[in-house]
Design a protein around this motif. Structure first.
Motif, PDB file in Angstrom:
ATOM      1  N   PHE A  77       0.498  -7.537 -74.016  1.00 20.12           N
ATOM      2  CA  PHE A  77       1.939  -7.424 -74.428  1.00 20.12           C
ATOM      3  C   PHE A  77       2.424  -7.306 -75.995  1.00 20.12           C
ATOM      4  O   PHE A  77       1.419  -7.594 -76.877  1.00 20.12           O
ATOM      5  N   GLN A  78       3.385  -7.027 -76.478  1.00 19.69           N
ATOM      6  CA  GLN A  78       3.959  -6.986 -77.775  1.00 19.69           C
ATOM      7  C   GLN A  78       5.073  -7.905 -77.970  1.00 19.69           C
ATOM      8  O   GLN A  78       5.980  -7.807 -76.777  1.00 19.69           O
ATOM      9  N   ILE A  79       5.394  -8.609 -79.027  1.00 23.22           N
ATOM     10  CA  ILE A  79       6.338  -9.523 -79.004  1.00 23.22           C
ATOM     11  C   ILE A  79       7.103  -8.809 -80.431  1.00 23.22           C
ATOM     12  O   ILE A  79       6.423  -8.676 -81.239  1.00 23.22           O
ATOM     13  N   PHE A  80       8.565  -8.995 -80.249  1.00 21.41           N
ATOM     14  CA  PHE A  80       9.436  -8.527 -81.416  1.00 21.41           C
ATOM     15  C   PHE A  80      10.496  -9.616 -81.265  1.00 21.41           C
ATOM     16  O   PHE A  80      11.069  -9.903 -80.110  1.00 21.41           O
ATOM     17  N   LEU A  81      10.388 -10.219 -82.564  1.00 24.25           N
ATOM     18  CA  LEU A  81      11.462 -11.430 -82.605  1.00 24.25           C
ATOM     19  C   LEU A  81      12.577 -11.119 -83.534  1.00 24.25           C
ATOM     20  O   LEU A  81      11.981 -10.726 -84.481  1.00 24.25           O
ATOM     21  N   ARG A 124      11.988 -10.363 -77.822  1.00 24.05           N
ATOM     22  CA  ARG A 124      11.861  -9.365 -76.951  1.00 24.05           C
ATOM     23  C   ARG A 124      10.406  -9.171 -76.501  1.00 24.05           C
ATOM     24  O   ARG A 124       9.368  -9.008 -77.486  1.00 24.05           O
TER      25      ARG A 124
END
Lengths: 446, 114
Positions: free
Chosen positions: B101-105, B14
């Motif tokens: 941006f930020q990343i959520f995995l 995400r």
């Protein structure tokens, strides 16, 4: 924690939510029934198998007195688990068929596990369930409808929340800090050993090393998944770490209780050792239950759930920060921002249910007259403990049936050796801390 | 490793995009009792610049199969296929910065994993 996107699902579709609803509902129902003087139904469904040696008639006589209990037990859990399964989007027809077969097998395993001769071979019900499951699961192709009923995490989480009811909150408050201290010492050292062995000795990627380290030190598969997500490790890295955890977790289920018995360890420190050195919750409960003493299960829970599982979110935040700064050679000013919400997102929510049931029962008992409290402990908590035992038997069978060694991710010797070095540090360190440094605290848990 | 490995997990990558960044550098016009035309203009430009960048990121991610949703002021770009670090490198290669941006995995056990 099944499915790809548990934290993106609405709360009512998560496995943790349903484990809490079912177990908390059961605890509230049993407590209400006790005060209403209508414990009959719950007492009946809390079926416990009597011990027997050569004379099977003892078992059949026990069953004939309460044959309806087996059906009530089945009916209650089938209904509760199926409602949850439906909301979570499982194939309910398959789940019902699978759980029915699992239940029938669990009854036979429990009868076998109560046999004196089998007990003398150190094959308590958990180990027996695991062995039978492993044997069948690795030799026979199980039908898909049966597989649908094998939900290890669903059952173990329900069992852990029920466990909260039988573990007074006062004990959690007293022993919790020591559990957290012991778990932190072991986790930090084991993580560091695996991480540095993987990166410095074998030149593996930092993210891969973090997954291996988390799996071997924090809380097994759940940690490998949480830390792998937090540091954006590749899918194959997480899969290899999970395979390592499963292989070692299954080995430890058999080895740790056996060693603890051979070393004549007291049940309390033995449970703490298992809680420190086992890798997964479900596997750890199998090993702790195999000690055949409730104190082992209590100290195991304190170590594993309170000391280790609870902090996976904090580890995730730290590793996430490291991954976007140190591992990408960036300063915190230029790196990607890490959301502190990471701690909550990765937190295993079923632990909330564990604490709620513990606090609820502790407060309830504190408000009772000593005589009533004693009756409540015997009748209500006795029933909860028996029902918890059944959820764990389904867990152990599910572990056995679903652990197929040929389906584990293949891995090279480097991650295997790095992980094994961690195991070689973790196990003796866990023994020393449980049986020497903090032994007095673990001995005091009754 | 790659193809030899059976994956034991599913995943969701995400990318979290925020069309309106905080704190707004030109937000004094909102704070002061006195209206400041220059600040409003500055705010508009900042907003325009930011939304243009976000739209560009969305167009890039769309080509990689991401799907979008909007919740509580954030745009979520989700993919169960592209891996998180790969997505990050893709955005950086295309001229975006880490802090945009930020990343959520999130990984999830496949059926049967203990």
């Amino acid at each position: 924690m099944a499915g790809a996107t548990q934290s993106t699902l609405p709360w009512y579709q998560r496995e943790d939510t349903w484990a809490i609803i079912i177990a908390l509902g059961l605890v509230l129902g049993i407590s209400a029934a006790f005060f209403g003087g209508v414990m009959g139904l719950f007492k009946s469904m809390a079926v416990s198998i009597p011990g027997w040696s050569n004379d099977v008639s003892k078992v059949t006589a026990g069953f004939s007195k309460n044959i309806s209990g087996l059906f009530i037990l089945f009916g209650f859990f089938l209904m509760a688990f199926s409602i949850g399964a439906r909301v979570m989007g499982y194939n309910v027809k398959h789940f019902i068929a699978g759980f029915t077969v699992l239940y029938i097998v669990s009854v036979f395993i429990s009868i076998l596990g109560s046999n004196q001769f089998i007990k003398e071979w150190q094959l308590e019900t958990p180990l027996l369930a695991l062995m039978v499951g492993l044997l069948i699961g690795n030799t026979v192709t199980l039908p898909r409808w049966f597989q649908a009923g094998l939900r290890t995490e669903y059952y173990v989480k329900t069992g852990i929340v029920l466990m909260g009811a039988t573990l007074p909150f006062t004990i959690i408050m007293q022993a919790g800090p020591f559990a957290i201290l012991q778990a932190t010492i072991v986790s930090v050292i084991t993580f560091a050993v695996i991480y540095f062995a993987a990166t410095r000795l074998f030149g593996l990627d930092e993210r891969f090393a973090a997954c291996l380290g988390a799996g071997g030190s924090i809380c097994g598969v759940s940690a490998a998944i949480a830390i792998g997500g937090a540091c954006r490790a590749k899918k194959e890295y997480v899969s290899v770490a999970i395979s390592m955890v499963i292989v070692w977790a299954v080995v430890m289920i058999f080895i740790l209780p056996l060693w603890a018995k051979q070393l004549a360890m007291d049940a309390g420190p033995a449970g703490a050792w298992i809680g420190t050195s086992e890798f997964a919750d479900a596997a750890g409960f199998a090993a702790a239950e195999a000690m055949g003493d409730e104190r082992s299960v209590k100290t195991f829970t304190l170590m594993k759930v309170v000391g280790r599982d609870m902090f996976v979110g904090v580890w995730a935040l730290v590793v996430a920060f490291l991954s976007v700064t140190a591992w990408e050679n960036k300063s915190s000013a230029t790196s990607e921002r890490i959301d502190k919400g990471e701690i909550w997102r990765r937190f295993p929510k079923f632990i909330i249910g564990f604490f709620i049931t513990s606090i609820f029962i502790t407060v309830l008992i504190a408000m009772m007259e000593p005589k009533t409290a004693s009756a409540f402990s015997k009748d209500a908590l006795g029933s909860i403990k028996t029902l918890r035992g059944w959820t764990f038997t389904w867990t152990f069978l599910s572990i056995g049936f679903t652990t197929r060694f040929r389906e584990l991710t293949s891995f090279g010797w480097k991650p295997l050796v790095a992980f094994t070095i961690g195991v070689l540090i973790n196990v003796p360190l866990g023994y020393w801390l449980s049986n020497v440094v903090f032994v007095d605290y673990w001995l005091n848990i009754k | 490793m790659g193809e030899l490995h059976k994956s034991m997990v599913d995943h969701l990558t995400r990318i979290i995009l925020k069309p309106v960044e905080e704190p707004l550098r030109c937000q004094q016009f909102l704070m002061n009792d006195m209206a400041d035309a220059q600040a409003v203009r500055c705010f508009g430009l900042q907003l325009q610049r930011r939304t243009k960048r976000v739209a560009l990121m969305m167009e890039l991610l769309l080509t990689k199969g991401f799907v979008f949703s909007f919740q509580k002021g954030y745009i979520f770009a989700d993919s169960p296929v592209m891996e998180a670090q790969e997505a990050k490198e893709y955005l950086l290669e295309n001229g975006f910065f880490d802090q945009e941006f930020q990343i959520f995995l999130e990984y999830g056990r496949k059926w049967g994993v203990m």
